[in-house]
Design an enzyme around this catalytic site. Sequence first.
Site, short mmCIF file in Angstrom:
data_model
loop_
_atom_site.label_atom_id
_atom_site.label_comp_id
_atom_site.label_asym_id
_atom_site.label_seq_id
_atom_site.Cartn_x
_atom_site.Cartn_y
_atom_site.Cartn_z
N HIS A 158 48.11 54.25 54.91
CA HIS A 158 47.96 52.82 54.61
C HIS A 158 48.54 52.42 53.26
O HIS A 158 48.67 51.22 52.98
CB HIS A 158 46.49 52.41 54.63
N ASP A 211 46.45 58.78 64.25
CA ASP A 211 45.22 58.27 63.62
C ASP A 211 44.80 57.02 64.42
O ASP A 211 45.63 56.31 64.96
CB ASP A 211 45.54 57.90 62.18
N HIS A 262 43.77 54.30 63.35
CA HIS A 262 44.19 53.08 62.66
C HIS A 262 45.72 52.98 62.63
O HIS A 262 46.40 53.99 62.58
CB HIS A 262 43.65 53.06 61.23
N ASP A 301 40.27 60.42 63.85
CA ASP A 301 39.25 59.38 64.00
C ASP A 301 39.29 58.64 65.33
O ASP A 301 38.56 57.67 65.53
CB ASP A 301 39.27 58.40 62.81
ZN LIG Z 1 42.17 56.21 60.39
#
Ligand SMILES: [Zn+2]
Length: 377
Positions: free
Chosen positions: A128, A163, A165, A252
């Site tokens: 990120h 991931d 996200h 995750d």
């Molecule tokens: Zn994540």
Amino acid sequence: MCRVIHSPEYGRYDLGPEHPFSPVRGRMLLELLEALGVELDPVRPEPLPPEALLAVHEKAYVDAVEAASRGESLDDPGRWGLGTADNPIVPGMAEGARAIAGGTVLGARLLVEGETRRVLQLGGGLHHARPAMASGFCLYNDLALAIHEMVSAGWHVAYIDIDVHHGDGVQEIFYGSDRVLTLSLHETGEYLFPGTGWLHEMGRGMGRGLTLNLPLEPFTEGDTYREVLVEIADAALSWFRPDAVVVQAGADAHFSDPLADLMLTTRDYEAIYRDLLRIVDRTAHGRVLFTLGGGYSLAATPRIWAILALVLLGLPVPERLPEAWRTRWSERLGIELPETLHDPGNPYEPIPRRPEVLRADREALRRLLDAVAPIWL
Ligand SMILES: [Zn+2]
């Protein structure tokens, strides 16, 4: 032969006792691999110097992060995404983040120099982090720095982000590049941080058609996830033919993760790692660098990444967790860890497919393939 990269300095990237991105996950993983008798023989990287970060970060941002990490007060920390609940200012955080970035960049160098074709960086995956903004627990974008290292050697690089996200920082940094293809599978931004990663985000200019996003419905389970991942990754890499692949292997998307809503099991993860290796072997000369990433269930994440290490090292995946490790960490964490390396059986397995989820995810894949088809001609 897979080379493993790790430094005890990674533990300095510690954002506080209540923060989910905890170095405990890495400690549990290393101790688990040791208890399983795995000879890691890790290569120990040097931290990157601050000036090396300028390959992907703005100088004013690096200066601010380094100053905050030394305990100097910033005029406006929020401008850099610092001082938030996700990215608190903690002494030493910059050194920890540079140690991690040093490891991922070293992984890229080992591939470029032909030292090995397979690297596991036992840390990193800070996807990120943006050029001038900390975000989502991430300060410095080790993945983008490693990809930049390979691009500087004249390589084309594919980035695959599993991931849960969206890999927004890596996407942003290479959005206009014709050297880097990014593919992110994630729970749809409709429900999950960072709220981006839509089908229509497809790259800019020379990079058009090289940014791929597959937003998935909440409760997507492993069979559906694998079906769409394999189809898009196979198609994209068969077309792009990268010199190497970087995989952000956040854990995750597991069903027990407290921050998200996908439904993968450890068995799905094992199958996904083998799927990715097969695709990399066929389309990218077998050259791949895996990093860790998100993964916030302490009961699941170390097991998932131990399975990753075993698969990459070509070792069998044993059935049982070493009892001493299980007892020690169950006591320390005050939770009951399962007795097996894979998720225990009922009530979690098998997770049935939900027809409406399967329909929506397949529809997203079809729309993505239709959109890139005229560009990939
Ligand atoms: Zn994540």
